[in-house]
Scaffold this active site. Sequence first.
Site, PDB file in Angstrom:
ATOM      1  N   SER A  43      74.403  43.758  21.409  1.00 41.21           N
ATOM      2  CA  SER A  43      74.511  42.857  20.264  1.00 41.21           C
ATOM      3  C   SER A  43      75.634  43.314  19.344  1.00 41.21           C
ATOM      4  CB  SER A  43      73.185  42.825  19.478  1.00 41.21           C
ATOM      5  OG  SER A  43      72.877  44.115  18.973  1.00 41.21           O
ATOM      6  N   ASP A  86      73.824  29.101  37.564  1.00 39.35           N
ATOM      7  CA  ASP A  86      74.668  29.663  38.619  1.00 39.35           C
ATOM      8  C   ASP A  86      73.824  30.300  39.718  1.00 39.35           C
ATOM      9  OD1 ASP A  86      77.075  28.924  37.455  1.00 39.35           O
ATOM     10  OD2 ASP A  86      77.234  30.762  36.288  1.00 39.35           O
ATOM     11  N   CYS A 134      79.315  24.411  26.199  1.00 39.57           N
ATOM     12  CA  CYS A 134      80.405  24.397  27.171  1.00 39.57           C
ATOM     13  C   CYS A 134      81.596  23.576  26.693  1.00 39.57           C
ATOM     14  CB  CYS A 134      79.905  23.872  28.518  1.00 39.57           C
ATOM     15  SG  CYS A 134      79.703  25.211  29.711  1.00 39.57           S
ATOM     16  N   ASP A 145      77.418  34.421  31.954  1.00 35.56           N
ATOM     17  CA  ASP A 145      77.767  33.215  31.195  1.00 35.56           C
ATOM     18  C   ASP A 145      77.355  33.403  29.746  1.00 35.56           C
ATOM     19  OD1 ASP A 145      78.812  30.614  30.951  1.00 35.56           O
ATOM     20  OD2 ASP A 145      77.870  30.043  32.846  1.00 35.56           O
ATOM     21  N   GLY A 181      70.858  44.811  27.172  1.00 34.49           N
ATOM     22  CA  GLY A 181      71.857  43.911  26.612  1.00 34.49           C
ATOM     23  C   GLY A 181      72.693  44.589  25.557  1.00 34.49           C
ATOM     24  N   ASP A 189      76.258  23.948  39.845  1.00 33.88           N
ATOM     25  CA  ASP A 189      75.684  23.390  38.614  1.00 33.88           C
ATOM     26  C   ASP A 189      76.804  22.724  37.828  1.00 33.88           C
ATOM     27  OD1 ASP A 189      76.799  25.918  38.132  1.00 33.88           O
ATOM     28  OD2 ASP A 189      75.576  26.251  36.359  1.00 33.88           O
ATOM     29  N   ASP A 213      83.223  29.768  43.173  1.00 34.15           N
ATOM     30  CA  ASP A 213      81.926  29.899  42.526  1.00 34.15           C
ATOM     31  C   ASP A 213      82.022  30.865  41.356  1.00 34.15           C
ATOM     32  OD1 ASP A 213      79.566  28.479  43.994  1.00 34.15           O
ATOM     33  OD2 ASP A 213      80.889  29.198  45.591  1.00 34.15           O
ATOM     34  N   LYS A 245      84.533  25.826  26.158  1.00 31.01           N
ATOM     35  CA  LYS A 245      84.999  26.575  27.324  1.00 31.01           C
ATOM     36  C   LYS A 245      86.528  26.528  27.427  1.00 31.01           C
ATOM     37  CE  LYS A 245      83.965  26.792  32.316  1.00 31.01           C
ATOM     38  NZ  LYS A 245      83.105  27.980  32.346  1.00 31.01           N
TER      39      LYS A 245
END
Length: 719
Positions: free
Chosen positions: A522, A470, A400, A447, A520, A605, A430, A403
């Site tokens: 990649s 989250d 993070c 995230d 997902g 969080d 949020d 970020k």
Amino acid sequence: MNTPPLPRTRDLVLIGGGHTHALVLRKWGMMPLAGVRVTVINPGPIAPYSGMLPGFVAGHYARGDLDIDLVQLARFAGARVILGEVQGIDLHRREVLVPGRPPVAFDIASVNVGITSTMPNLPGFAEHGVPAKPLGPFAARWAEYLAGEGPAQVAVIGGGVAGAELVMAMAHALRARNRMAEVALIDNLRVLGAMGDKAAARVRQAMKSLGVTLVEGTEIAQVRAEGVELADGRMIPARFVTGAAGARPYPWMADSGLATYDGFIAVDACLQTSDPAIFAAGDCAHLLDSPRPKAGVYAVREAPVLHDNLRAAFGAGNLRPYRPQRDYLKLISLGGKAALAEKWGMVFSGPLMWRWKDRIDQTFIERFRDLPRMGQPALPELHAQGLVEALGEKPLCGGCGAKVGRAALRAALAPLPGATRSDVTPLPGDDAALLTTGGVRQVMTSDHLRGLTEDPVLMTRIAAHHALGDIWAMGAEPQAATATVILPRLSPELQQRSLTEIMAAATEVMRDAGAEIVGGHSSVGDELTIGFTLTGLCQRDPITLAGGRPGDVLILTKPLGSGVLMAGEMAGQAAGADVAAAYGWMTQGQGQAAQILHGAHAMTDVTGFGLAGHLHGICEMSGTGAEIDLEAVPVMQGALELSQAGVRSSIFAENRMLVPELPATSKAALLFDPQTAGGLLAAVTPEEATPLLEQLQAAGYPAAIIGKLSEAPGLRLKS
């Protein structure tokens, strides 16, 4: 023109962080071999230097003086660190087996795990004795015993040089603390029988002057809580029993399929085992062509040969033999700051020999304390305005710490139109939205993290817990996840290895949280990035930022400091033990904490915007202010020291601008530290606060009450 990073095509796995491998890593960092991904596997982040153990036991060195920091060394070498104890090698699959994680694949491997002084065949030793090796656990137990009070009773099993050094060091340390002590050295043969007569006589005299009792020519029947029982019925009283009776190999070596000699891995002159893809060095190896005793001098001198031969195994050069010297200088500590030197039958002893030994030891350990630090790349002579400011003073952080700042995010999102679907309800402030499908309520979030460690399994676990935060913060139950993975440039085989590790780790974390991975995406990029999109089921209204009330008590479930520790790790300034502890916090799931805090008025969080930024979000959406009890805020070990030294994460300045009314010095600076996979911050009623805190602590969370919400706007510290 920018040059893209070269792809990695082969895996080199170093099993163990012994002296030989430490030197190989140092040399590799100065001269890496393009295309090779290096991994070092060790039980802990520290590799103690055994040559200074007697000095530590005697009290001449602090515990940290012995440590080779493998985390810092691996960063310098561009290697990944896996913290775990190897339990075997699968020669057919070319994998190293480490409990608690997927197997680690290799093309070339090397073993340098040292030896153990455990005595599995001596009754009672496992329960009442402390092996002198591995060094780390022994050092901790000895420091604890030495710090006690009253009469001391110590027994060392094993009358070789190692046992003699150890018993003299213990006797000296106890005498220096003015503790009455009974100290014994026990051997079934003659103490120091393998030494020359002249050297042995001087060492025996040194032991006598320190009050050491020699117990020779007697077998041991068992070790008991009150001491060592001999075969002839005598009892040697001892409350601290240790063993230095020879060198024992780790049991998994005999089951590895590699050729062994008395349990040790057999190697040829080039340090290759019976499998040409695997090398071994140091005390765990047996030199078939020129057997030598177990001594650190051989491990150190094997390092340059092993380094060159590992490169040769990848096609860069030719194998060369290791030719050990016939004899070596033996420097034996005599308890106090005196030592004995022996070679070729010549013997010298006294304080001068100690200074000589100390200089040799300090020179060795300093090789790992003066590693070049990571800096910014040089800029071209011609560059656009603003490039220096955009680049900053330090490399970009991972996690993070990388970020985008809140101001930029808000400016980018402000012009976007509001939601038009009736089944999608944005939750202002949020990181998620509320979805309604057929009467079922879900929250959805996404995230991802820039890699902060080279170990894809550890990175996946951190990223998964970070994304789950989250869902947990809204009081939802994790349901489904998709993974997004960007791999650095790798060969197809290494891509497959990395993805296998990543998906195995991701599946484990998500299933433990109650979710399933359903797909997902990649791709390949410049560096490792791992992210997740998640849904969670809401059995009740989600907990948002907007429900806080003046008077609510604030509970934080994890300590702060991951941002500064990861920034310090990148710069080679953070202690490896502190970094390892931070990894532990970042992989601690918050699911049980969320269940305990299910009745919170507001919850979030604590991640990229830091505690101050996320608390500011609660206050902004709830229409309150807040008071922070800075003394009560828990912090990770090592974080405060790094913060006070001026170490900052990349996004620190942006976070500081969110709450300029708070100070940013000393511990207060950690309020702006971006957290990766941080804890939950909950606003609860004053009546519930203490019982909830007790439940959290009983569940293993270092939770703390860190302040309260107030009617007066703004954030301030408790006076």
